[in-house]
Design an enzyme around this catalytic site. Structure first.
Site, PDB file in Angstrom:
ATOM      1  N   CYS A  18     -29.874 -56.628  47.819  1.00 13.62           N
ATOM      2  CA  CYS A  18     -29.451 -58.005  48.079  1.00 13.62           C
ATOM      3  C   CYS A  18     -29.918 -58.864  46.901  1.00 13.62           C
ATOM      4  O   CYS A  18     -30.391 -58.353  45.902  1.00 13.62           O
ATOM      5  CB  CYS A  18     -29.947 -58.521  49.427  1.00 13.62           C
ATOM      6  SG  CYS A  18     -31.704 -58.755  49.586  1.00 13.62           S
TER       7      CYS A  18
ATOM      8  N   CYS B 134     -25.184 -58.574  50.657  1.00 19.04           N
ATOM      9  CA  CYS B 134     -24.707 -59.941  50.452  1.00 19.04           C
ATOM     10  C   CYS B 134     -23.689 -59.953  49.319  1.00 19.04           C
ATOM     11  O   CYS B 134     -23.639 -59.034  48.505  1.00 19.04           O
ATOM     12  CB  CYS B 134     -25.863 -60.882  50.138  1.00 19.04           C
ATOM     13  SG  CYS B 134     -26.683 -60.562  48.574  1.00 19.04           S
TER      14      CYS B 134
ATOM     15  N   CYS C 246     -24.320 -56.817  41.055  1.00 18.11           N
ATOM     16  CA  CYS C 246     -25.026 -55.548  40.953  1.00 18.11           C
ATOM     17  C   CYS C 246     -24.548 -54.804  39.709  1.00 18.11           C
ATOM     18  O   CYS C 246     -23.371 -54.880  39.350  1.00 18.11           O
ATOM     19  CB  CYS C 246     -24.725 -54.714  42.202  1.00 18.11           C
ATOM     20  SG  CYS C 246     -25.570 -53.132  42.247  1.00 18.11           S
TER      21      CYS C 246
END
Length: 133
Positions: free
Chosen positions: A8, A81, A88
């Site tokens: 997250c 999220c 990412c």
């Protein structure tokens, strides 16, 4: 041993809840469970509190940034999220990627009880999803 990585934004709440729950639900002989964030924001004390309510101690967990070696060698990566999903590092095609777009309970407003209930709701949703993996 299979590896599962929960990601997250700040590795302070949702991914910490997921790591603690997965470690209590999944067989430790079969799964290595870790969590991380795009950034490290520190462990949210409310997350620690609501996990203690169900007998899981995450008080010694550390808020960490994504470890690329672990990410690249994971079997399953779960983003919790939209920020983690969007920012990412590239997840290798060989890694199963699952996205759980959960609201951040740390952004909940209202009375202390209302905020804590949002944390509990998030914890319970993560627990349900881990049991269905």
């Amino acid at each position: 041993m299979k590896k599962i990585y929960f990601l997250c934004t700040g590795n302070s709440c949702r991914s910490q809840l997921a790591e603690g729950l997965a470690k209590s639900i999944l067989d430790s002989k079969e799964w290595e469970v870790r969590s991380a964030g795009i950034e490290a924001h520190g462990l949210n004390p409310r997350a620690v509190q609501i996990m203690a309510e169900i007998g899981i101690d995450i008080s010694q967990n550390k808020s960490e940034v994504i470890d690329l070696a672990f990410l690249n060698s994971s079997d399953v990566v779960i983003t919790l999220c939209g920020d983690a999903l969007d920012n990412c590092p590239v997840i290798p095609k060989s890694v199963q990627h699952i996205h759980w777009g959960l609201e951040d309970p740390a952004k909940a407003t209202g009375t202390e009880e209302e905020v804590m209930n949002m944390f509990r709701k998030t914890r319970n949703e993560i627990e349900k999803r881990i049991k269905h993996l």
